[in-house]
Design a protein around this motif. Structure first.
Motif, PDB file in Angstrom:
ATOM      1  N   LEU A  35      43.165   8.234 132.992  1.00 43.50           N
ATOM      2  CA  LEU A  35      42.207   8.726 133.977  1.00 43.50           C
ATOM      3  C   LEU A  35      42.146  10.253 133.939  1.00 43.50           C
ATOM      4  N   ALA A  36      43.317  10.885 133.865  1.00 37.53           N
ATOM      5  CA  ALA A  36      43.356  12.348 133.814  1.00 37.53           C
ATOM      6  C   ALA A  36      42.687  12.872 132.549  1.00 37.53           C
ATOM      7  N   ARG A  37      42.873  12.159 131.431  1.00 32.95           N
ATOM      8  CA  ARG A  37      42.247  12.583 130.169  1.00 32.95           C
ATOM      9  C   ARG A  37      40.731  12.485 130.242  1.00 32.95           C
ATOM     10  N   ILE A  38      40.232  11.376 130.805  1.00 32.90           N
ATOM     11  CA  ILE A  38      38.785  11.195 130.919  1.00 32.90           C
ATOM     12  C   ILE A  38      38.200  12.234 131.874  1.00 32.90           C
ATOM     13  N   GLU A  39      38.902  12.478 132.994  1.00 29.66           N
ATOM     14  CA  GLU A  39      38.405  13.449 133.962  1.00 29.66           C
ATOM     15  C   GLU A  39      38.348  14.841 133.347  1.00 29.66           C
ATOM     16  N   ALA A  40      39.351  15.179 132.523  1.00 38.23           N
ATOM     17  CA  ALA A  40      39.352  16.490 131.869  1.00 38.23           C
ATOM     18  C   ALA A  40      38.190  16.609 130.888  1.00 38.23           C
ATOM     19  N   SER A  41      37.867  15.512 130.202  1.00 35.36           N
ATOM     20  CA  SER A  41      36.750  15.554 129.255  1.00 35.36           C
ATOM     21  C   SER A  41      35.411  15.703 129.954  1.00 35.36           C
TER      22      SER A  41
END
Length: 332
Positions: A35-41
């Motif tokens: 989730l954190a990776r997608i939000e950062a993208s």
């Protein structure tokens, strides 16, 4: 899982799907990392939301440029290559026309610029609409729970905020809704347009708040009410109490905007405005670009203070930790 997490961030899931994802995030650290990776993208879209409007004649000029380039290539004799034959003679063959020319590259660049100018603002607007809708659904869900709470209360009052002690903070309303079994969730509600907590914290019980140490109580008060602003109560003559539920269409009882004071306020939804829930169950998005068409400002009382309302019709919302008055002690 990735599609569900993306839908969760964009606010595009149904309520039951959203709760399923929240349960997954609570127990699965891999899901939280993803989730954190997608939000950062997705944050790449947050830097500049200025809509790009291409010139009116850009497409016409681009098509004229393409036609001129084609005509120029058609009128130019094909380059010839000299290749040796087996008998030593030479043969002329047309050179390949598949080479990437500068005009072709310019056309491609212009096309990509136009496409980006048309598509990216649409994507940003779609995400804004999805997040705003998601937050409105949160408020409507809580509005139903608050109405049931008030209807079942002998005085038809909304959840009250204590004047001292560990329950003297705005976010306690969600704790009391959970205690009354009027919440179909374990975690606090967070608007997707706001920074999410590092870890999803379950809504504490009243006994947990009352027995917590000062440092733990401070942390629990900061997350118990999610990213929402709840009514700080009203003064009824000389008596302080929670608002009496009268289904008024102009009395705000909940909002999704963080409160930073009137000067330099940082609202939700990329600074565009905030949602307000009124007693009658109606949710309205209030834009920062237009004057507030309300009886009074929903986040301060009639004396321009972020405290409880000065009379029974003075709506004043506080975000999570604040107490109804500045002199209130929040721990004993």
């Amino acid at each position: 899982m990735r599609e569900d997490l993306l839908g969760y961030l964009l606010g595009a899931l149904e309520p039951d799907e959203e709760r399923r994802v929240e349960r997954l995030l609570q127990r699965d650290p891999v899901a939280r990392q993803e989730l954190a990776r997608i939000e950062a993208s997705l944050k790449v879209f947050d830097h500049d939301e200025t809509a790009f409007t291409p010139p009116d004649d850009l497409i016409a000029k681009t098509m004229d440029f393409i036609d001129a380039s084609r005509a120029d290539r058609a009128s130019t004799p094909s380059a010839m290559l000299m290749e040796p034959l087996r008998n030593g003679e030479l043969e002329r063959r047309p050179a390949s026309n598949r080479r990437w020319r500068i005009p072709d590259a310019l056309v491609a660049v212009v096309s990509m610029i136009v496409l980006a100018g048309l598509v990216f603002p649409a994507m940003l607007q779609q995400r804004f609409e999805a997040r705003r809708s998601h937050c409105q659904q949160n408020l409507q869900e809580l509005g139903t729970s608050l109405a049931h709470f008030a209807i079942n209360d002998p005085q038809r009052q909304l959840p009250n905020i204590d004047l001292e002690g560990p329950l003297a903070f705005a976010g306690v309303f969600m704790v009391k809704l959970k205690e009354a079994e009027l919440l179909d969730r374990e975690n606090s509600i967070w608007c997707p347009s706001q920074d999410q907590p590092e870890t999803y914290v379950a809504i504490p019980s009243i006994s947990e708040l009352q027995s917590a140490s000062l440092s733990k109580l401070t942390r629990l008060q900061a997350v118990s009410g999610g990213h929402l602003a709840y009514s700080l109560g009203v003064m009824d003559g000389e008596e302080y109490r929670s608002p009496r539920y009268e289904a008024r269409s102009t009395f705000a009882i909940l909002g999704d905007a963080p409160i930073r004071g009137l000067n330099g306020a940082q609202w939700a939804h990329e600074g565009r405005g905030y949602n307000l829930l009124y007693e009658d169950g109606r949710v309205r998005f209030v834009s920062n670009d237009v004057p507030l068409q309300l009886y009074d400002h929903p986040f301060v009382n009639l004396e321009n203070r972020a405290e409880a309302g000065l009379n029974i019709n003075d709506a004043s919302l506080g975000e999570r930790p604040p107490a109804p008055f500045v002199w209130v002690r929040q721990s004993l």
